[in-house]
Design a protein around this motif. Structure first.
Motif, mmCIF file in Angstrom:
data_model
loop_
_atom_site.group_PDB
_atom_site.id
_atom_site.type_symbol
_atom_site.label_atom_id
_atom_site.label_comp_id
_atom_site.label_asym_id
_atom_site.label_seq_id
_atom_site.Cartn_x
_atom_site.Cartn_y
_atom_site.Cartn_z
ATOM 1 N N ASP A 65 -9.641 -20.844 -0.930
ATOM 2 C CA ASP A 65 -8.983 -20.101 0.139
ATOM 3 C C ASP A 65 -7.477 -20.027 -0.096
ATOM 4 O O ASP A 65 -6.848 -19.005 0.147
ATOM 5 N N LYS A 66 -6.887 -21.124 -0.585
ATOM 6 C CA LYS A 66 -5.444 -21.140 -0.885
ATOM 7 C C LYS A 66 -5.112 -20.140 -1.983
ATOM 8 O O LYS A 66 -4.117 -19.408 -1.896
ATOM 9 N N GLN B 160 -5.411 -16.592 -0.621
ATOM 10 C CA GLN B 160 -4.226 -16.311 0.200
ATOM 11 C C GLN B 160 -3.019 -15.989 -0.682
ATOM 12 O O GLN B 160 -2.243 -15.069 -0.408
ATOM 13 N N GLU B 161 -2.868 -16.746 -1.775
ATOM 14 C CA GLU B 161 -1.728 -16.547 -2.674
ATOM 15 C C GLU B 161 -1.814 -15.198 -3.375
ATOM 16 O O GLU B 161 -0.821 -14.466 -3.468
ATOM 17 N N TYR C 125 -1.019 -12.429 -0.990
ATOM 18 C CA TYR C 125 0.425 -12.424 -0.719
ATOM 19 C C TYR C 125 1.170 -11.704 -1.856
ATOM 20 O O TYR C 125 2.066 -10.889 -1.615
ATOM 21 N N TYR D 194 -11.825 -10.445 2.418
ATOM 22 C CA TYR D 194 -10.868 -11.509 2.807
ATOM 23 C C TYR D 194 -9.583 -10.893 3.347
ATOM 24 O O TYR D 194 -9.063 -11.330 4.367
ATOM 25 N N LYS E 255 -8.034 -11.077 7.157
ATOM 26 C CA LYS E 255 -6.675 -11.582 7.400
ATOM 27 C C LYS E 255 -5.895 -10.624 8.290
ATOM 28 O O LYS E 255 -5.186 -11.040 9.212
#
Length: 300
Positions: A4-5, A8-9, A12, A91, A95
């Motif tokens: 998940d990290k 997310q990265e 971003y 995903y 978000k």
């Protein structure tokens, strides 16, 4: 949790690439300054991304391979395939949906409480009018209850407003405390060329400690800035100059301009340094934690 990290990265990085022009140094400085505070880009892809956008902003030659998949990227950062695949993934859509839901400010619904109090007040008033016609007098007990109802309503309303204000206050992000400006411990040494100025900067920003110093150009800056005491903020001083002081302060002299970067696993700092021929140095950027990063400071 690690997957998940990473998702997310990557999302971003895709959003930054789609939104910003990395050829502008001030844009890249802002991104890296925010990254230094939030520490989002910690994977190998994130490190490639930070290095790539800084090199583009600094005008250095870079390959055109995507920092994620290695294929050709027209924008020299992330290819169109990765932009589409990541940006339109389930995903990413979740978000966006969650972010929109979180932005809705929940304000206490006082309408029902107000209607209820009004209804109670109206019923009490009606009863008081009937009793006044029958008994030709006012019931002190009902007046008391009527006043108590209004007081309860007002106190409840004030409580809800205080809770709402407290929620807004807690939602304000914390900022780094102001610290003393960093200054050089080396003596001022006159310089005759950009190479001399570069050598002097390396004394304070050595490459073995992770700094990268890149020569940019020759320019001109105000003479008065280089005469300030080490640690002084140029803009703060200039706001308080008298007319007589301004006359001598705002003459210009030739300077050498350099870009400075500092990249580690969880840290990214960027800035600009100016060196005049007398060897005095001004710096601007994220090297002064907690200070104004958009203003020059006397460094040496």
């Amino acid at each position: 949790m690690a997957d998940d990290k990473l998702r997310q990265e990557l999302l971003y990085m895709v959003r930054l690439t789609s939104k910003y022009d990395f050829s502008r140094m001030e844009v890249v400085e802002g991104i890296l300054r925010l990254e230094n505070e939030r520490q989002i880009l910690g994977s190998v892809f994130g490190k490639r991304f930070k290095t790539r956008i800084f090199d583009i902003a600094a005008g250095q030659a870079v390959d055109e391979n995507c920092v994620i998949c290695g294929q050709h990227a027209d924008n020299k950062v992330i290819c169109q395939h990765c932009l589409s695949t990541i940006g339109e993934s389930d995903y990413a859509k979740n978000k966006i949906k969650n972010k929109e839901n979180n932005k809705k400010l929940r304000i206490p619904d006082f309408k029902k409480l107000i209607d209820k109090i009004k209804s109670i007040s109206k019923q009490d008033k009606t009863k008081e009018e009937i009793k006044e016609k029958v008994h030709d007098r006012i019931s002190l007990g009902r007046v008391k209850r009527y006043v108590q109802g209004i007081l309860v309503f007002c106190l409840t309303l004030i409580l809800f407003i205080q809770i709402w204000i407290l929620g807004l206050w807690l939602s304000i992000p914390d900022y780094n405390p102001t610290e003393e400006a960093r200054v050089s411990s080396n003596q001022v040494v006159p310089v005759e060329s950009a190479d001399d100025a570069y050598a002097q900067l390396l004394l304070d920003f050595p490459e073995e400690e992770g700094y990268t110093v890149t020569y940019s150009r020759e320019d001109a800056d105000y003479v008065g800035r280089f005469l300030l005491n080490p640690g002084d903020c140029c803009l703060e001083i200039e706001d308080n100059l008298t007319d007589e002081e301004r006359y001598d302060y705002f003459f210009k002299e030739d300077v050498y301009v350099f870009y400075i970067s500092y990249l580690e696993e969880n840290t990214g700092k960027v800035g600009i340094a100016e060196v005049n021929h007398a060897g005095s140095i001004l710096i601007e950027g994220s090297f002064n934690d907690g200070r104004r990063t958009d203003s020059f400071y006397k460094f040496r």
